[in-house]
Design a protein around this motif. Structure first.
Motif, PDB file in Angstrom:
ATOM      1  N   ASP A  70       0.823  -1.197   0.000  1.00  0.00           N
ATOM      2  CA  ASP A  70       0.000   0.000   0.000  1.00  0.00           C
ATOM      3  C   ASP A  70       0.865   1.259   0.000  1.00  0.00           C
ATOM      4  OD1 ASP A  70      -1.841   1.969   0.337  1.00  0.00           O
ATOM      5  OD2 ASP A  70      -2.156   1.591   2.461  1.00  0.00           O
ATOM      6  N   GLY A  71       1.974   1.243   0.689  1.00  0.00           N
ATOM      7  CA  GLY A  71       2.842   2.408   0.738  1.00  0.00           C
ATOM      8  C   GLY A  71       2.494   3.328   1.875  1.00  0.00           C
ATOM      9  N   ARG A  72       1.273   3.230   2.398  1.00  0.00           N
ATOM     10  CA  ARG A  72       0.919   4.144   3.479  1.00  0.00           C
ATOM     11  C   ARG A  72       0.849   3.435   4.829  1.00  0.00           C
ATOM     12  NH1 ARG A  72      -3.766   7.357   0.550  1.00  0.00           N
ATOM     13  NH2 ARG A  72      -3.675   5.446  -0.651  1.00  0.00           N
ATOM     14  N   ASN A  73       1.362   2.208   4.840  1.00  0.00           N
ATOM     15  CA  ASN A  73       1.361   1.458   6.086  1.00  0.00           C
ATOM     16  C   ASN A  73       2.174   2.195   7.136  1.00  0.00           C
ATOM     17  OD1 ASN A  73       2.429  -0.356   8.097  1.00  0.00           O
ATOM     18  ND2 ASN A  73       1.441  -1.984   6.927  1.00  0.00           N
ATOM     19  N   LEU A  74       1.526   2.553   8.270  1.00  0.00           N
ATOM     20  CA  LEU A  74       2.190   3.427   9.242  1.00  0.00           C
ATOM     21  C   LEU A  74       3.442   2.775   9.831  1.00  0.00           C
ATOM     22  CD1 LEU A  74       2.075   6.118  10.677  1.00  0.00           C
ATOM     23  CD2 LEU A  74       0.801   5.011  12.503  1.00  0.00           C
ATOM     24  N   ILE A  75       3.334   1.481  10.133  1.00  0.00           N
ATOM     25  CA  ILE A  75       4.483   0.800  10.739  1.00  0.00           C
ATOM     26  C   ILE A  75       5.676   0.840   9.790  1.00  0.00           C
ATOM     27  CG2 ILE A  75       5.306  -1.371  11.726  1.00  0.00           C
ATOM     28  CD1 ILE A  75       3.129  -0.322  13.385  1.00  0.00           C
ATOM     29  N   GLY A  76       5.408   0.578   8.516  1.00  0.00           N
ATOM     30  CA  GLY A  76       6.488   0.595   7.534  1.00  0.00           C
ATOM     31  C   GLY A  76       7.116   1.969   7.436  1.00  0.00           C
ATOM     32  N   LEU A  77       6.275   3.006   7.354  1.00  0.00           N
ATOM     33  CA  LEU A  77       6.803   4.364   7.270  1.00  0.00           C
ATOM     34  C   LEU A  77       7.607   4.706   8.510  1.00  0.00           C
ATOM     35  CD1 LEU A  77       3.701   6.223   5.786  1.00  0.00           C
ATOM     36  CD2 LEU A  77       5.756   5.469   4.587  1.00  0.00           C
ATOM     37  N   MET A  78       7.141   4.251   9.669  1.00  0.00           N
ATOM     38  CA  MET A  78       7.866   4.534  10.910  1.00  0.00           C
ATOM     39  C   MET A  78       9.221   3.845  10.927  1.00  0.00           C
ATOM     40  SD  MET A  78       4.810   4.544  13.711  1.00  0.00           S
ATOM     41  CE  MET A  78       5.894   4.165  15.054  1.00  0.00           C
ATOM     42  N   LEU A  79       9.232   2.603  10.449  1.00  0.00           N
ATOM     43  CA  LEU A  79      10.519   1.887  10.408  1.00  0.00           C
ATOM     44  C   LEU A  79      11.500   2.635   9.509  1.00  0.00           C
ATOM     45  CD1 LEU A  79       9.623  -1.900  10.274  1.00  0.00           C
ATOM     46  CD2 LEU A  79      10.743  -0.624  12.109  1.00  0.00           C
ATOM     47  N   GLY A  80      11.009   3.031   8.336  1.00  0.00           N
ATOM     48  CA  GLY A  80      11.876   3.763   7.413  1.00  0.00           C
ATOM     49  C   GLY A  80      12.412   5.033   8.043  1.00  0.00           C
ATOM     50  N   SER A  81      11.516   5.801   8.688  1.00  0.00           N
ATOM     51  CA  SER A  81      11.979   7.059   9.277  1.00  0.00           C
ATOM     52  C   SER A  81      12.950   6.793  10.417  1.00  0.00           C
ATOM     53  CB  SER A  81      10.788   7.887   9.750  1.00  0.00           C
ATOM     54  OG  SER A  81      10.039   7.169  10.683  1.00  0.00           O
ATOM     55  N   ALA A  82      12.733   5.691  11.150  1.00  0.00           N
ATOM     56  CA  ALA A  82      13.667   5.370  12.234  1.00  0.00           C
ATOM     57  C   ALA A  82      15.056   5.114  11.674  1.00  0.00           C
ATOM     58  CB  ALA A  82      13.175   4.150  13.015  1.00  0.00           C
ATOM     59  N   VAL A  83      15.122   4.434  10.520  1.00  0.00           N
ATOM     60  CA  VAL A  83      16.426   4.114   9.938  1.00  0.00           C
ATOM     61  C   VAL A  83      17.181   5.388   9.567  1.00  0.00           C
ATOM     62  CG1 VAL A  83      17.577   3.078   7.959  1.00  0.00           C
ATOM     63  CG2 VAL A  83      15.745   1.841   9.109  1.00  0.00           C
ATOM     64  N   THR A  84      16.531   6.290   8.809  1.00  0.00           N
ATOM     65  CA  THR A  84      17.274   7.483   8.393  1.00  0.00           C
ATOM     66  C   THR A  84      17.541   8.417   9.575  1.00  0.00           C
ATOM     67  OG1 THR A  84      15.203   8.429   7.653  1.00  0.00           O
ATOM     68  CG2 THR A  84      16.645   7.534   5.961  1.00  0.00           C
ATOM     69  N   ALA A  85      16.617   8.454  10.550  1.00  0.00           N
ATOM     70  CA  ALA A  85      16.876   9.298  11.721  1.00  0.00           C
ATOM     71  C   ALA A  85      18.119   8.795  12.454  1.00  0.00           C
ATOM     72  CB  ALA A  85      15.675   9.298  12.651  1.00  0.00           C
ATOM     73  N   THR A  86      18.239   7.464  12.559  1.00  0.00           N
ATOM     74  CA  THR A  86      19.422   6.909  13.216  1.00  0.00           C
ATOM     75  C   THR A  86      20.679   7.254  12.433  1.00  0.00           C
ATOM     76  OG1 THR A  86      18.016   5.093  13.895  1.00  0.00           O
ATOM     77  CG2 THR A  86      20.378   4.805  14.195  1.00  0.00           C
ATOM     78  N   VAL A  87      20.608   7.110  11.106  1.00  0.00           N
ATOM     79  CA  VAL A  87      21.774   7.461  10.291  1.00  0.00           C
ATOM     80  C   VAL A  87      22.149   8.928  10.510  1.00  0.00           C
ATOM     81  CG1 VAL A  87      22.624   7.706   7.933  1.00  0.00           C
ATOM     82  CG2 VAL A  87      21.287   5.704   8.563  1.00  0.00           C
ATOM     83  N   GLY A  88      21.120   9.792  10.508  1.00  0.00           N
ATOM     84  CA  GLY A  88      21.388  11.213  10.728  1.00  0.00           C
ATOM     85  C   GLY A  88      22.057  11.470  12.060  1.00  0.00           C
ATOM     86  N   LEU A  89      21.555  10.815  13.114  1.00  0.00           N
ATOM     87  CA  LEU A  89      22.143  10.968  14.452  1.00  0.00           C
ATOM     88  C   LEU A  89      23.592  10.525  14.473  1.00  0.00           C
ATOM     89  CD1 LEU A  89      19.590   9.747  17.101  1.00  0.00           C
ATOM     90  CD2 LEU A  89      20.673  11.956  16.884  1.00  0.00           C
ATOM     91  N   MET A  90      23.845   9.365  13.845  1.00  0.00           N
ATOM     92  CA  MET A  90      25.213   8.854  13.835  1.00  0.00           C
ATOM     93  C   MET A  90      26.128   9.847  13.113  1.00  0.00           C
ATOM     94  SD  MET A  90      24.782   6.169  15.433  1.00  0.00           S
ATOM     95  CE  MET A  90      25.806   4.739  15.356  1.00  0.00           C
ATOM     96  N   ILE A  91      25.619  10.470  12.031  1.00  0.00           N
ATOM     97  CA  ILE A  91      26.463  11.415  11.294  1.00  0.00           C
ATOM     98  C   ILE A  91      26.740  12.650  12.153  1.00  0.00           C
ATOM     99  CG2 ILE A  91      26.572  12.908   9.271  1.00  0.00           C
ATOM    100  CD1 ILE A  91      25.118  10.821   7.705  1.00  0.00           C
TER     101      ILE A  91
END
Lengths: 408, 312
Positions: A70-91
């Motif tokens: 569907d693309g709008r699955n909230l859990i999926g979107l949250m997982l994705g945002s968690a990944v890039t947020a973590t990358v951003g924090l590490m940087i």
């Protein structure tokens, strides 16, 4: 006011009630978890985290669509945002640790470029054939209209986990926030504790993203702890007070937004929190502006009262208008400037204390005691009655005002 | 790629991108050195409430009221941040966070409350800008650069942004010595009789002018990224202030050109028809440049940080 009362009592319909409860839960957990970020003086790291979620949302959407979902699955979107947020924090952490750039530059750089990437991905999604109207813009400013029961459950679970983790880690985090070097000397791994703190913040950011949006979640992490700081000096209480302020702001903001049309939830929650902050800034005991003004006025009055009384004792004329007003208001002088009975008594006490101090400085070479002379602290608070009697023996008996300097 | 189409569709956005990037990067150099990098972030957030208030007061979306409104908001934000810091005894990061998020929230609320649906202000436009739409309709080729009729149809954002960029450059040249001394040694500046506080305020106002002008054309993402990424990358390339400023200008220009080209032509290389956001791509490129500088920059390490021991 009726719609507002209805909303406050959760009577404005299912969605409004859900949003109000969700916002209160979210406010509590952002307030509590933001506390250590604020104490560690890294409040704006949350800004970098929040902006770094956007590319994750876009990537997750693209991935889910290309996998046929569907693309709008909230859990999926949250997982994705968690990944890039973590990358951003590490940087951010990597740049400020490994290069000469300060942390604020690292925060700004990550914030700008990750957000730019997010926008690039959003424009890609807009033109993707499968994209339809993705509605991902809701992540910028939050979208509460379509909040589901499932979303409220996600917020509740994520919030409870984040608050629990904050509570468990409160001792090491307090130590690191107040004295990182001491913590390192005690054997704590400061870097790891910092990363865990950021991790908790990242989780709560991701959880709140849908409700208030990535720009305003920063406000919910920063404003409640800053407001709470005015009310206490103890970090343990600070967590709960910040949580409470966050919860109240969330609930009130959501209720306000449900009570009228064209009232977006995220901004109203933030403005409610800002109102609490402003109130605290003005009226908090000890740290508030009003308290500081009162303190200042009292101090001023003490200085003027003492100077006035000394002038009375020396029978010097007083010309300073504030001193005159103060003394006559307190019944120490008559309107024509002549000291009253009380005024003379107090003046003679002040003059006598001055003489006692003169003796004290001769007797005590100890600067630790005589150094506390500031003209305002009563001598009885510094020397024992025995010592004062001792000084008095050297001065002689009390002398009425006017008599002391007359002979001299 | 360099023919008439380029002049018509790409020349103006690229030039605006370059001017905006350079105008932001120049004050950014000093903001970074003074550890005020996030002032740029704060300013770019409060621009939104500024233009909304300006719109509500004047009822138009003309450029001048918008610019004044945004500059006023930036100044208000800086004053409020300072007030919260001093009166509340709050550290500057948190004070900034409180003030700019509150003002931003106020801006969004005002925007939703007022009837702006028929006007071209919306949050997304404010964030992302619309570089691609600044097309030079009358241009027919490079010859149009000398054709007064065609020149008169240039998007008005271009001269405006160019003027803002020139203003920033001129200010920087006039106050160069003051800025330099006040940035590195405030007490020494005061001994010399340089108004160090005034220089600091002036720097913030200059940054606000750059941000507001750039914001109008390219949105707030570029503004945040350009205040920080090019100067930060330049900081890792040299130890001399003059060289750092030149590096930052070079990086800003490079980001603008590469970002626009990647956004406009990149998707075509992958077989897609639609361009992606140029503003976003410029920010991404500047971030990548900074990343490269962090890994390879000759002066990337902190002075006194652990280095390889010298060979004996």
């Amino acid at each position: 006011m009726t719609p507002l009362v209805d909303a406050l009592l959760l009577q404005s319909g299912y969605n409004a009630a859900l949003v109000a409860i969700g916002a209160a839960l979210l406010g509590f957990s952002t307030g509590a978890t933001g506390t250590f970020l604020f104490l560690r003086k890294r409040a704006l790291v949350s800004d970098a985290t929040a902006h770094a979620t956007l590319p994750g949302v876009g990537l997750a959407f693209i991935c889910m669509v290309s996998l046929g979902g569907d693309g709008r699955n909230l859990i999926g979107l949250m997982l994705g945002s968690a990944v890039t947020a973590t990358v951003g924090l590490m940087i951010v952490e990597w740049i400020s640790r490994r290069t000469r750039l300060a942390e604020d530059a690292a925060i700004g750089a990550v914030l700008g470029s990750f957000f730019g990437l997010g926008v690039v991905l959003l424009t890609m999604i807009q033109t993707m054939s499968a994209g339809r109207q993705a509605g991902l813009e809701g992540f910028l400013l939050g979208a509460t209209a379509g909040m589901l029961f499932q979303d409220a459950v996600v917020i509740a679970i994520g919030g409870v986990l984040a608050v629990f983790a904050t509570w468990v880690l409160r001792r090491p985090m307090t130590l690191v926030a107040f004295d990182a070097e001491y913590a390192a000397a005690m054997g704590y791994d400061v870097r790891k504790i910092d990363l865990m703190m950021m991790g908790i913040v990242m989780v709560i950011t991701v959880v709140g993203l849908k409700l208030v949006g990535l720009i305003l979640i920063v406000a919910m992490l920063i404003i409640p702890p800053v407001a709470a700081r005015f009310w206490t000096d103890r970090s343990n209480r600070l967590i709960w007070i910040a949580g409470f302020i966050g919860a109240v702001s969330g609930y009130l903001g959501a209720a306000l937004s449900a009570s009228a049309p064209a009232m977006p939830t995220g901004p109203l929650i933030v403005l409610t929190a800002a109102t609490v902050f402003f109130f605290s800034l003005l009226f908090a005991p000890e740290r508030g502006i009003a308290a500081a003004v009162v303190r200042q006025r009292r101090f001023q009055a003490r200085v003027h009262r003492r100077q006035g009384l000394l002038a009375l004792a020396r029978q010097e004329p007083i010309r300073e208008p504030f001193t005159l007003r103060l003394l006559s208001r307190e019944g120490l002088i008559r309107p024509d400037g002549v000291p009253t009975e009380t005024g003379r008594a107090k003046a003679s006490k002040v003059a006598r204390d001055e003489r006692r101090w003169d003796i004290a400085r001769k007797v005590h070479q100890d600067a630790g005691l005589t150094g506390r002379y500031d003209g305002l602290t009563p001598i009885e608070e510094i020397f024992t009655p025995d010592e004062i009697q001792d000084f008095d023996r050297q001065i002689g008996p009390p002398v009425a005002v006017g008599a002391l300097y007359d002979g001299g | 790629m360099m023919g008439a189409d380029f002049v018509q569709f790409s020349l103006v956005p690229i030039l605006i991108g370059i001017f905006a990037s350079v105008a932001c990067a120049l004050p950014g150099n000093f903001l970074i050195l003074r550890r005020q990098a996030l002032i740029g972030d704060a300013i770019s957030h409060v621009v939104l409430p500024g233009i909304v208030v300006a719109f509500l007061l004047t009822g138009t979306v003309a450029a001048l009221p918008m610019l004044i409104g945004a500059a006023g908001a930036a100044l208000t934000a800086v004053i409020l941040i300072e007030a919260v810091k001093r009166l509340g005894g709050i550290e500057s990061g948190a004070a900034m966070g409180v003030v700019f998020t509150t003002l931003f929230a106020g801006g969004v609320l005002l925007l939703e409350q007022s009837d702006t649906s028929n006007v071209h202000i919306d949050v997304e436009h404010a964030l992302m800008g619309n570089l691609e739409s600044l097309i030079w309709f009358r241009a027919t080729g490079w010859a149009s650069l000398w054709d007064p009729v065609a020149l008169s149809s240039l998007p008005q954002e271009l001269p405006r942004m160019a003027m803002a960029c020139c203003l920033v450059i001129v200010l920087m040249m006039i106050f160069w010595r003051w800025l330099k001394i006040a940035t590195f040694d405030e007490s020494f500046a005061q001994v010399l009789g340089i108004p160090a506080t005034g220089v600091g305020v002036g720097l913030v106002i200059t940054a606000a002018i750059a941000a507001v002008a750039a914001f109008d054309a390219v949105g707030s993402i570029i503004v945040i990224a350009m205040f920080i990424c090019p100067p930060a990358a330049a900081r890792l390339m040299t130890n001399t202030l003059t060289a750092q400023v030149w590096w930052s200008v070079a990086f800003a220009t490079l980001s603008a050109i590469l970002g626009y080209v990647f956004a406009g032509y990149g998707p075509m290389w992958f077989g897609s028809q639609n361009a992606v956001s140029a503003a976003g791509m410029i920010a991404v490129v500047s971030g990548i440049i900074l990343g490269l500088a962090c890994v390879f920059g000759p002066y990337r390490a902190r002075t006194g940080a652990d280095r390889a021991p010298p060979a004996l």
